[in-house]
Design a protein around this motif. Sequence first.
Motif, PDB file in Angstrom:
ATOM      1  N   UNK A  81      -5.719  10.740  -7.541  1.00  0.00           N
ATOM      2  CA  UNK A  81      -6.782  11.137  -8.483  1.00  0.00           C
ATOM      3  C   UNK A  81      -8.137  10.653  -7.970  1.00  0.00           C
ATOM      4  N   UNK A  82      -8.205   9.390  -7.519  1.00  0.00           N
ATOM      5  CA  UNK A  82      -9.477   8.815  -7.075  1.00  0.00           C
ATOM      6  C   UNK A  82      -9.994   9.460  -5.793  1.00  0.00           C
ATOM      7  N   UNK A  83      -9.108   9.685  -4.821  1.00  0.00           N
ATOM      8  CA  UNK A  83      -9.544  10.166  -3.513  1.00  0.00           C
ATOM      9  C   UNK A  83      -9.690  11.670  -3.420  1.00  0.00           C
ATOM     10  N   UNK A  84      -8.852  12.408  -4.154  1.00  0.00           N
ATOM     11  CA  UNK A  84      -8.825  13.871  -4.013  1.00  0.00           C
ATOM     12  C   UNK A  84      -9.014  14.627  -5.323  1.00  0.00           C
ATOM     13  N   UNK A  85      -9.101  13.904  -6.448  1.00  0.00           N
ATOM     14  CA  UNK A  85      -9.102  14.532  -7.768  1.00  0.00           C
ATOM     15  C   UNK A  85      -7.884  15.448  -7.901  1.00  0.00           C
ATOM     16  N   UNK A  86      -6.733  14.923  -7.488  1.00  0.00           N
ATOM     17  CA  UNK A  86      -5.509  15.711  -7.405  1.00  0.00           C
ATOM     18  C   UNK A  86      -4.422  15.090  -8.266  1.00  0.00           C
ATOM     19  N   UNK A  87      -3.754  15.936  -9.043  1.00  0.00           N
ATOM     20  CA  UNK A  87      -2.596  15.540  -9.843  1.00  0.00           C
ATOM     21  C   UNK A  87      -1.380  16.240  -9.260  1.00  0.00           C
ATOM     22  N   UNK A  98       0.858  -1.186   0.000  1.00  0.00           N
ATOM     23  CA  UNK A  98       0.000   0.000   0.000  1.00  0.00           C
ATOM     24  C   UNK A  98       0.896   1.238   0.000  1.00  0.00           C
ATOM     25  N   UNK A  99       0.343   2.350  -0.456  1.00  0.00           N
ATOM     26  CA  UNK A  99       1.094   3.602  -0.538  1.00  0.00           C
ATOM     27  C   UNK A  99       0.307   4.719   0.129  1.00  0.00           C
ATOM     28  N   UNK A 100       1.045   5.672   0.693  1.00  0.00           N
ATOM     29  CA  UNK A 100       0.441   6.835   1.350  1.00  0.00           C
ATOM     30  C   UNK A 100       1.165   8.094   0.933  1.00  0.00           C
ATOM     31  N   UNK A 101       0.394   9.169   0.771  1.00  0.00           N
ATOM     32  CA  UNK A 101       0.952  10.463   0.393  1.00  0.00           C
ATOM     33  C   UNK A 101       0.991  11.385   1.605  1.00  0.00           C
ATOM     34  N   UNK A 102       2.162  11.927   1.875  1.00  0.00           N
ATOM     35  CA  UNK A 102       2.335  12.944   2.902  1.00  0.00           C
ATOM     36  C   UNK A 102       2.371  14.275   2.149  1.00  0.00           C
ATOM     37  N   UNK A 103       1.191  14.882   2.000  1.00  0.00           N
ATOM     38  CA  UNK A 103       1.062  16.155   1.287  1.00  0.00           C
ATOM     39  C   UNK A 103       1.332  17.274   2.274  1.00  0.00           C
ATOM     40  N   UNK A 140       4.123  20.925  -1.321  1.00  0.00           N
ATOM     41  CA  UNK A 140       3.236  21.689  -2.207  1.00  0.00           C
ATOM     42  C   UNK A 140       3.457  23.185  -2.022  1.00  0.00           C
ATOM     43  N   UNK A 141       3.440  23.903  -3.125  1.00  0.00           N
ATOM     44  CA  UNK A 141       3.606  25.351  -3.069  1.00  0.00           C
ATOM     45  C   UNK A 141       2.378  26.072  -2.546  1.00  0.00           C
ATOM     46  N   UNK A 142       1.220  25.438  -2.670  1.00  0.00           N
ATOM     47  CA  UNK A 142      -0.042  26.013  -2.192  1.00  0.00           C
ATOM     48  C   UNK A 142      -0.961  24.860  -1.801  1.00  0.00           C
ATOM     49  N   UNK A 143      -1.927  25.172  -0.952  1.00  0.00           N
ATOM     50  CA  UNK A 143      -2.933  24.155  -0.630  1.00  0.00           C
ATOM     51  C   UNK A 143      -3.775  23.910  -1.875  1.00  0.00           C
ATOM     52  N   UNK A 201       3.347  -0.069 -10.399  1.00  0.00           N
ATOM     53  CA  UNK A 201       4.408   0.298  -9.459  1.00  0.00           C
ATOM     54  C   UNK A 201       3.832   1.241  -8.400  1.00  0.00           C
ATOM     55  N   UNK A 202       4.598   1.451  -7.329  1.00  0.00           N
ATOM     56  CA  UNK A 202       4.089   2.248  -6.207  1.00  0.00           C
ATOM     57  C   UNK A 202       3.778   3.676  -6.622  1.00  0.00           C
ATOM     58  N   UNK A 203       4.623   4.253  -7.465  1.00  0.00           N
ATOM     59  CA  UNK A 203       4.411   5.644  -7.873  1.00  0.00           C
ATOM     60  C   UNK A 203       3.134   5.790  -8.691  1.00  0.00           C
ATOM     61  N   UNK A 204       2.888   4.857  -9.614  1.00  0.00           N
ATOM     62  CA  UNK A 204       1.649   4.898 -10.409  1.00  0.00           C
ATOM     63  C   UNK A 204       0.431   4.666  -9.517  1.00  0.00           C
ATOM     64  N   UNK A 205       0.558   3.757  -8.546  1.00  0.00           N
ATOM     65  CA  UNK A 205      -0.557   3.501  -7.623  1.00  0.00           C
ATOM     66  C   UNK A 205      -0.889   4.747  -6.825  1.00  0.00           C
TER      67      UNK A 205
END
Length: 157
Positions: free
Chosen positions: A72-78, A25-30, A110-113, A62-66
């Motif tokens: 994209x699925x959870x936040x509609x974020x690229x 599993x993968x997690x993003x620390x934004x 991130x440069x901005x929220x 791969x983990x990065x693609x996941x």
Amino acid sequence: IRCTDGRRFDCAQCGFEFYQNVATAVSAVLRHQGQVAWLVRAREPGLGLLDLPGGFVDPDEDMEAALARELREELALEVGRGRYLFSAPNRYPYAGVLYRTLDAYFEFELGARPQVSLNDEARSLRWLPPGAVRPEMLAFDSLRTALPQLQALEHSA
């Protein structure tokens, strides 16, 4: 069918063997200005508790693609590629089955929220510094393991 060591299952009649291996599993620390984006879970496991965006790695992914797909699925974020931080083992109970996972954490400065659109897995998104998060606020063991490392990153930034 018998289980000999907690992960290997075999059938004495036909000789079939099945190994219950760890799922990835993968997690993003934004991160933005010392704060991290935490999801408030809208379903079990961990209903109402904090989680990081992410999810399971699909076969042949791969983990990065996941992680890009999950954001994209959870936040509609690229976002661009994150920086690998560390990993932590986890136990993920779902529909009466306990899945053992290895959760990999990636950091995104991130440069901005960002403007996000939450899917039905999250009630809300909260921006909190890791130091303001207590272990009992977190949905999963792996997050509780990761919290001190996230707090240390906060102080080194």
